[in-house]
Design a protein around this motif. Structure first.
Motif, PDB file in Angstrom:
ATOM      1  N   UNK A 204       0.810  -1.213   0.000  1.00 33.59           N
ATOM      2  CA  UNK A 204       0.000   0.000   0.000  1.00 33.59           C
ATOM      3  C   UNK A 204       0.843   1.262   0.000  1.00 33.59           C
ATOM      4  N   UNK A 205       1.925   1.248   0.808  1.00 35.04           N
ATOM      5  CA  UNK A 205       2.806   2.420   0.872  1.00 35.04           C
ATOM      6  C   UNK A 205       3.507   2.651  -0.462  1.00 35.04           C
ATOM      7  N   UNK A 206       3.993   1.546  -1.070  1.00 38.52           N
ATOM      8  CA  UNK A 206       4.672   1.667  -2.360  1.00 38.52           C
ATOM      9  C   UNK A 206       3.717   2.196  -3.425  1.00 38.52           C
TER      10      UNK A 206
ATOM     11  N   UNK B 260       2.116   6.611  -7.122  1.00 39.92           N
ATOM     12  CA  UNK B 260       1.101   7.535  -7.616  1.00 39.92           C
ATOM     13  C   UNK B 260       1.534   8.981  -7.430  1.00 39.92           C
ATOM     14  N   UNK B 261       2.120   9.282  -6.268  1.00 43.63           N
ATOM     15  CA  UNK B 261       2.604  10.646  -6.009  1.00 43.63           C
ATOM     16  C   UNK B 261       3.718  11.019  -6.959  1.00 43.63           C
ATOM     17  N   UNK B 262       4.611  10.060  -7.242  1.00 40.85           N
ATOM     18  CA  UNK B 262       5.712  10.315  -8.169  1.00 40.85           C
ATOM     19  C   UNK B 262       5.186  10.566  -9.575  1.00 40.85           C
ATOM     20  N   UNK B 263       4.172   9.780  -9.984  1.00 42.18           N
ATOM     21  CA  UNK B 263       3.579   9.961 -11.307  1.00 42.18           C
ATOM     22  C   UNK B 263       2.902  11.305 -11.451  1.00 42.18           C
ATOM     23  N   UNK B 264       2.186  11.743 -10.390  1.00 43.62           N
ATOM     24  CA  UNK B 264       1.519  13.048 -10.431  1.00 43.62           C
ATOM     25  C   UNK B 264       2.520  14.174 -10.534  1.00 43.62           C
TER      26      UNK B 264
END
Length: 420
Positions: free
Chosen positions: A51-53, A58-62
């Motif tokens: 879940x953390x990964x 997702x944050x990196x992609x955004x």
């Protein structure tokens, strides 16, 4: 204090790994790692690490998306069926400024943007094609490029494989390919992303000078319009040619432009015979004809709106017209560009990226005229600075930028100045 925090974070990371290993059934590995780091208390099975990964990715992609140019134009585009009072979301083109100028050895006669808006190509009567990087042109205008650094030059490719004027260009929507048509009666395909490539990889030999090409949104098919009245449809992979079996459907004069709709279910054609025809994209049959669309003079260009409900056209009468497909009727005429009467050169009309404005150059003044697309209100003129008539106006599909191509051998890249 900092080292203590780092040790604690590292210990937490290892504990998450051990719990994930237990959860996934790798008990031996989990026990070995637990013994090495002396994990106390014992780590229970858990999939918390996944879940953390996932959240981190997702944050990196955004974050990565925020730093790239948007490939989707803002807004919903033109839709007069539901619009009454609409707030414009884009600035008028009078606020655009020249950011970069590239020159050919002959009149510049064609231009096209990649669907992403990040690359643009121009073609010339001198038979050359230039491919330009939009971000590099913007950086060049801000003096952020070392003039001695070849890799950062805005012109990323110059292609030579035609023997006469390059009359039409279009990028493939999904593959790194550029299609070009020429008065030398050929359609050619260039792999423009390869630095060593200056010649085409494929070629279609036509019987007449090629005036216009248009690729289906899927990239699987290509329309071709030539000096002959018959429309050609090609398989973009095999280059097998098709045409309608009904001679009565065809135009009575040479084709000036062909255009697929954004949905690919229709295509439109313009001709020297003065008519605009709308065709079914599946059967290839003509479903509608706008007779004498521009007071019986030749029609120069056709363009679908984003929702495929309307067609924007221009003709040698210097008038831009908006047609509604569902009723086959003229909705709006944008007038005032031909201040001294009918023009001599074929020039296209186009929307800006949000379809708030319709754009068309005045042949005599060499200014770019602009109208509110919904009510035909004249906007401020943009003085293009060209010494000869503008033959092509090509607006970016994703942002406030455009190219103007002229008989003065120059193609000018324009971008909105937010300070005006």
């Amino acid at each position: 204090m900092a080292s203590h925090t780092a040790l604690r974070d590292r210990e937490m990371t290892y504990r998450l790994i051990i719990s994930q290993l237990f959860y996934d059934g790798y008990s031996n590995l989990a026990v070995q790692l637990s013994n090495v780091i002396k994990a106390q208390p014992a780590c229970p099975p858990s999939d918390r690490l996944i879940g953390i990964v996932k959240l981190g990715l997702e944050a990196e992609g955004n974050k990565r998306e925020d730093t790239t140019i948007s490939c989707v134009a803002p807004g919903t585009g033109l839709d007069l069926e539901f619009e009454t009072e609409v707030q414009r979301i884009s600035s008028e083109v009078a606020t655009y400024e020249t950011c970069y100028v590239t020159s050919h050895k002959g009149p510049c006669r064609s231009a096209t943007y990649h669907p992403s808006g990040q690359v643009v190509a121009t073609g010339s009567e001198d038979s050359s094609i230039k491919v330009l990087d939009v971000e590099r042109m913007l950086a060049k205008s801000l003096d952020n490029i070392d003039p001695n650094e070849r890799e950062a030059h805005p012109v990323i490719r110059t292609l030579y494989d035609h023997s006469e004027e390059v009359s039409t260009l279009q990028f493939h929507p999904t593959s790194p390919l550029l299609f070009s048509g020429s008065f030398d009666c050929t359609i050619k395909v260039f792999e423009y992303t390869k630095p060593s490539v200056k010649r085409s990889s494929k070629c279609i030999q036509e019987a007449f000078a090629v005036k216009s090409i248009s690729l289906h949104p899927s990239g699987d098919y290509m329309l071709a319009g030539t000096e002959h009245p018959t429309i050609r449809l090609y398989d973009a992979t095999t280059f097998q040619c098709y045409s309608t079996s009904s001679a009565l459907d065809q135009h009575r004069g040479p084709i000036t432009e062909v255009k697929f709709s954004p949905k690919g279910n229709l295509f439109a054609t313009a001709s020297m015979d003065g008519d605009i025809k709308v065709w079914d994209g599946v059967s290839g049959r003509c479903v509608s004809t706008f007779k004498s669309a521009h007071d019986s003079v030749p029609v120069s260009s056709v363009q679908f709106s984003r929702n495929s409900k309307y067609i924007l056209s221009s003709g040698l009468d210097s008038v831009v017209r908006l047609w509604e497909l569902s009723t086959s009727r003229l909705l709006i005429a944008y007038t005032g560009a031909g201040t001294t009467g009918r023009q001599e050169c074929h020039t296209n009309a186009t929307f800006n990226h949000t379809e708030d404005f319709a754009l068309f150059p005045d042949e005599q003044s060499r200014s770019l005229c602009s109208w509110d697309a919904r009510n035909a209100d004249r906007q401020r003129l943009l003085a293009t600075g060209h010494a000869q008539p503008v033959r092509v106006v090509c607006h970016s599909p994703t942002g406030p930028a455009l190219m103007t191509c002229s008989d003065d051998h120059r193609a000018r890249f324009w971008y909105r100045n937010a300070d005006i």
